[in-house]
Design a protein around this motif. Structure first.
Motif, PDB file in Angstrom:
ATOM      1  N   ARG A 180       0.851  -1.198   0.000  1.00  0.00           N
ATOM      2  CA  ARG A 180       0.000   0.000   0.000  1.00  0.00           C
ATOM      3  C   ARG A 180       0.882   1.242   0.000  1.00  0.00           C
ATOM      4  N   ALA A 181       0.434   2.288  -0.695  1.00  0.00           N
ATOM      5  CA  ALA A 181       1.200   3.538  -0.745  1.00  0.00           C
ATOM      6  C   ALA A 181       0.258   4.726  -0.636  1.00  0.00           C
ATOM      7  N   MET A 182       0.821   5.860  -0.241  1.00  0.00           N
ATOM      8  CA  MET A 182       0.054   7.090  -0.063  1.00  0.00           C
ATOM      9  C   MET A 182       0.374   8.048  -1.208  1.00  0.00           C
ATOM     10  N   LEU A 183      -0.645   8.387  -1.985  1.00  0.00           N
ATOM     11  CA  LEU A 183      -0.505   9.311  -3.111  1.00  0.00           C
ATOM     12  C   LEU A 183      -0.791  10.731  -2.665  1.00  0.00           C
ATOM     13  N   LEU A 184       0.127  11.647  -2.924  1.00  0.00           N
ATOM     14  CA  LEU A 184      -0.118  13.071  -2.698  1.00  0.00           C
ATOM     15  C   LEU A 184      -0.856  13.594  -3.924  1.00  0.00           C
ATOM     16  N   ILE A 185      -2.148  13.826  -3.787  1.00  0.00           N
ATOM     17  CA  ILE A 185      -2.977  14.213  -4.925  1.00  0.00           C
ATOM     18  C   ILE A 185      -3.330  15.692  -4.813  1.00  0.00           C
ATOM     19  N   SER A 186      -3.010  16.438  -5.870  1.00  0.00           N
ATOM     20  CA  SER A 186      -3.170  17.885  -5.825  1.00  0.00           C
ATOM     21  C   SER A 186      -4.450  18.360  -6.498  1.00  0.00           C
ATOM     22  N   GLY A 187      -4.929  17.605  -7.480  1.00  0.00           N
ATOM     23  CA  GLY A 187      -6.034  18.071  -8.304  1.00  0.00           C
ATOM     24  C   GLY A 187      -5.585  18.395  -9.705  1.00  0.00           C
ATOM     25  N   GLY A 188      -4.267  18.324  -9.967  1.00  0.00           N
ATOM     26  CA  GLY A 188      -3.741  18.565 -11.300  1.00  0.00           C
ATOM     27  C   GLY A 188      -3.785  17.326 -12.173  1.00  0.00           C
ATOM     28  N   ILE A 189      -3.070  17.393 -13.283  1.00  0.00           N
ATOM     29  CA  ILE A 189      -3.096  16.298 -14.254  1.00  0.00           C
ATOM     30  C   ILE A 189      -2.208  15.136 -13.816  1.00  0.00           C
ATOM     31  N   ASP A 190      -1.072  15.446 -13.202  1.00  0.00           N
ATOM     32  CA  ASP A 190      -0.020  14.451 -13.021  1.00  0.00           C
ATOM     33  C   ASP A 190      -0.284  13.436 -11.914  1.00  0.00           C
ATOM     34  N   SER A 191      -0.791  13.893 -10.764  1.00  0.00           N
ATOM     35  CA  SER A 191      -0.874  12.979  -9.623  1.00  0.00           C
ATOM     36  C   SER A 191      -1.867  11.830  -9.823  1.00  0.00           C
ATOM     37  N   PRO A 192      -3.051  12.027 -10.441  1.00  0.00           N
ATOM     38  CA  PRO A 192      -3.906  10.855 -10.695  1.00  0.00           C
ATOM     39  C   PRO A 192      -3.242   9.836 -11.617  1.00  0.00           C
ATOM     40  N   VAL A 193      -2.486  10.325 -12.595  1.00  0.00           N
ATOM     41  CA  VAL A 193      -1.766   9.425 -13.496  1.00  0.00           C
ATOM     42  C   VAL A 193      -0.720   8.629 -12.716  1.00  0.00           C
ATOM     43  N   ALA A 194      -0.015   9.311 -11.811  1.00  0.00           N
ATOM     44  CA  ALA A 194       0.990   8.630 -10.994  1.00  0.00           C
ATOM     45  C   ALA A 194       0.342   7.546 -10.130  1.00  0.00           C
ATOM     46  N   GLY A 195      -0.803   7.858  -9.532  1.00  0.00           N
ATOM     47  CA  GLY A 195      -1.502   6.868  -8.722  1.00  0.00           C
ATOM     48  C   GLY A 195      -1.937   5.679  -9.550  1.00  0.00           C
ATOM     49  N   TRP A 196      -2.458   5.940 -10.741  1.00  0.00           N
ATOM     50  CA  TRP A 196      -2.886   4.869 -11.637  1.00  0.00           C
ATOM     51  C   TRP A 196      -1.708   3.969 -12.013  1.00  0.00           C
ATOM     52  N   CYS A 304      15.998  18.153  -1.751  1.00  0.00           N
ATOM     53  CA  CYS A 304      15.602  18.810  -0.502  1.00  0.00           C
ATOM     54  C   CYS A 304      14.300  18.231   0.062  1.00  0.00           C
ATOM     55  N   THR A 305      13.360  17.887  -0.816  1.00  0.00           N
ATOM     56  CA  THR A 305      12.077  17.364  -0.325  1.00  0.00           C
ATOM     57  C   THR A 305      12.176  15.893   0.047  1.00  0.00           C
ATOM     58  N   ASP A 306      13.007  15.122  -0.654  1.00  0.00           N
ATOM     59  CA  ASP A 306      13.109  13.689  -0.371  1.00  0.00           C
ATOM     60  C   ASP A 306      13.533  13.404   1.065  1.00  0.00           C
ATOM     61  N   VAL A 307      14.488  14.207   1.580  1.00  0.00           N
ATOM     62  CA  VAL A 307      15.018  13.919   2.915  1.00  0.00           C
ATOM     63  C   VAL A 307      14.009  14.255   4.017  1.00  0.00           C
ATOM     64  N   ALA A 308      12.888  14.879   3.658  1.00  0.00           N
ATOM     65  CA  ALA A 308      11.855  15.178   4.649  1.00  0.00           C
ATOM     66  C   ALA A 308      11.016  13.950   4.982  1.00  0.00           C
ATOM     67  N   SER A 309      11.119  12.905   4.166  1.00  0.00           N
ATOM     68  CA  SER A 309      10.329  11.688   4.377  1.00  0.00           C
ATOM     69  C   SER A 309      11.240  10.531   4.719  1.00  0.00           C
ATOM     70  N   ASP A 310      10.815   9.730   5.697  1.00  0.00           N
ATOM     71  CA  ASP A 310      11.572   8.523   6.007  1.00  0.00           C
ATOM     72  C   ASP A 310      10.998   7.310   5.278  1.00  0.00           C
ATOM     73  N   LEU A 311      10.066   7.554   4.353  1.00  0.00           N
ATOM     74  CA  LEU A 311       9.549   6.503   3.499  1.00  0.00           C
ATOM     75  C   LEU A 311      10.063   6.704   2.075  1.00  0.00           C
ATOM     76  N   PRO A 312      10.179   5.644   1.285  1.00  0.00           N
ATOM     77  CA  PRO A 312      10.553   5.814  -0.128  1.00  0.00           C
ATOM     78  C   PRO A 312       9.535   6.698  -0.850  1.00  0.00           C
ATOM     79  N   VAL A 313      10.010   7.514  -1.782  1.00  0.00           N
ATOM     80  CA  VAL A 313       9.135   8.363  -2.590  1.00  0.00           C
ATOM     81  C   VAL A 313       9.165   7.843  -4.021  1.00  0.00           C
ATOM     82  N   LEU A 314       8.023   7.361  -4.497  1.00  0.00           N
ATOM     83  CA  LEU A 314       7.908   6.815  -5.849  1.00  0.00           C
ATOM     84  C   LEU A 314       7.376   7.895  -6.778  1.00  0.00           C
ATOM     85  N   ARG A 315       8.069   8.082  -7.909  1.00  0.00           N
ATOM     86  CA  ARG A 315       7.671   9.113  -8.872  1.00  0.00           C
ATOM     87  C   ARG A 315       7.552   8.476 -10.257  1.00  0.00           C
TER      88      ARG A 315
END
Length: 389
Positions: A180-196, A304-315
């Motif tokens: 399971r993963a947590m998607l940061l969804i903004s409302g733009g075009i990219d994040s729903p595609v990333a989740g899919w 700079c943003t990656d080190v703010a999370s102790d979980l892997p960030v998938l892009r």
């Protein structure tokens, strides 16, 4: 004539001793997707999943449409169920295949004889079935290389199945088999595609959205709900976590240099999302960032943003251009919703001249001016969760 839907599993066949586990998850996902249509008998055998309606009133076209968006299904087709008697198979074929053959000029027959006790071998089945169809549709001709229609006769352990060309399925792996993963969804075009894209690799997707009233409106949140609903047609039910973010954004505006507003904001989002993700059994964060698309998505900013999370960030869209992302957004029906003019919190207090090569020390020094821990705790405690789809 009684029909069922045959699902081909594709990549699942490569899973060796774990294949049955993947098939069980896939069948569970199929049941969930079909539960509002009626009752289906679902079983697996020989790398095929059989989905059989338990009554004739069920809309099998709608069932095919829903199953075509279930990850883990490589191909699918509706098929007639016929007794394993070639005379009966031959008699059933012209009528059942009429719609496909009347619009064709050429055809061929392919036979698959999984039940080796069946008295006819595959070449004989093809020859006899081809003769029967030519007799019923004399204007047809046989083309074994590039036919308009391929007729399949499958002799399996329980029955024989008649069908024409298969539809492409969603492919990938069943949702839930990769964690399971947590998607940061903004409302733009990219994040729903990333989740899919990550759901296609078997991840169960939760979503987190940050709201900043009065700078963002209820329409922006409703837009995100709609995007989650459209994603759920592929990913299954989506749990959406809504996080209040106004206080944090105002503190960043009042205390941090303008050129790194967005980087500090993204770091705060990452920290909150990681906390919520861990509490909900998520093993990674997912974002819709594409390299160098905007100032906050340069290598230096991402570092700079990656080190703010102790979980892997998938892009998953990191190497895609906008046209490629838009193409997928259109395919999954999120594009028109994504371009609705309701601004999300990422557009609040946007720097006039954002720094494209921020240094982590500079960002951390600015962030130290915030009472970050208290604000993060407050935001996390005041989230609300809803299930969509």
């Amino acid at each position: 004539m009684k029909e069922l839907i045959l699902l081909k599993c594709g990549e699942l066949a490569l899973k060796g001793l774990n294949r049955r586990t993947f098939e069980e998850v896939l069948m569970k996902n199929c049941r969930r997707r079909l539960e509002t249509l009626g009752n289906f008998k679902i079983r697996s055998a020989q790398s095929t999943i059989y989905v059989e309606p338990e009554n004739e009133e069920i809309d099998i076209d709608e069932a095919v449409d829903r199953l075509s968006r279930v990850f883990g299904v490589a191909a699918l087709t509706r098929a007639a169920i016929v007794e394993k008697d070639f005379a009966k198979i031959r008699a059933a074929a012209p009528g059942y295949l009429r719609e496909a053959l009347e619009g064709a000029r050429t055809f061929k027959v392919e036979a698959k004889r999984s039940d080796k006790t069946f008295p006819m071998k595959s070449p004989e089945i093809c020859m006899e079935m081809g003769a029967a169809l030519l007799e019923a549709y004399p204007r047809l001709t046989v083309d074994v290389h590039h036919p308009d229609v391929t007729v399949y006769v499958e002799i399996r352990e329980v029955a024989a199945y008649l069908h024409t060309d298969q539809l492409h399925g969603a492919g990938g792996l069943p949702v839930g088999t990769s964690g399971r993963a947590m998607l940061l969804i903004s409302g733009g075009i990219d994040s729903p595609v990333a989740g899919w894209m990550m759901a296609k690799r078997g991840l169960e997707v939760m979503a987190v959205h940050f709201v900043s009233p009065p700078y963002t409106s209820e329409f922006a949140l409703e837009k995100v709900r709609t995007l989650c609903k459209k994603m759920s047609a592929w990913c299954g039910r989506v749990r959406l976590v809504v996080v209040p973010f106004t206080e944090i954004q105002e503190a960043i505006r009042d205390n941090c240099p303008e050129d790194i507003f967005t980087v500090v904001m993204r770091r705060m989002m990452m920290k909150i999302a990681a906390r919520i993700a861990r509490e909900n059994g998520c093993g990674a964060l997912v974002t819709g960032e594409s390299l160098a698309q905007v100032a906050s998505q340069t290598l230096d900013a991402l570092a700079c943003t990656d080190v703010a999370s102790d979980l892997p960030v998938l892009r998953p869209v990191i190497g895609m251009d906008k046209d490629e992302i838009v193409r997928i957004a259109n395919k999954i029906d999120t594009f028109e919703t994504s371009i609705l003019p309701y601004e999300d919190c990422c557009t609040v207090f946007t720097p006039r001249h954002p720094k494209t090569k921020p240094r982590l020390g500079y960002v951390l020094e600015a962030e130290s001016r915030l009472d970050a821990e208290a604000m993060l705790a407050c935001a996390t405690e005041n989230t609300r969760m809803e299930t969509i789809g």
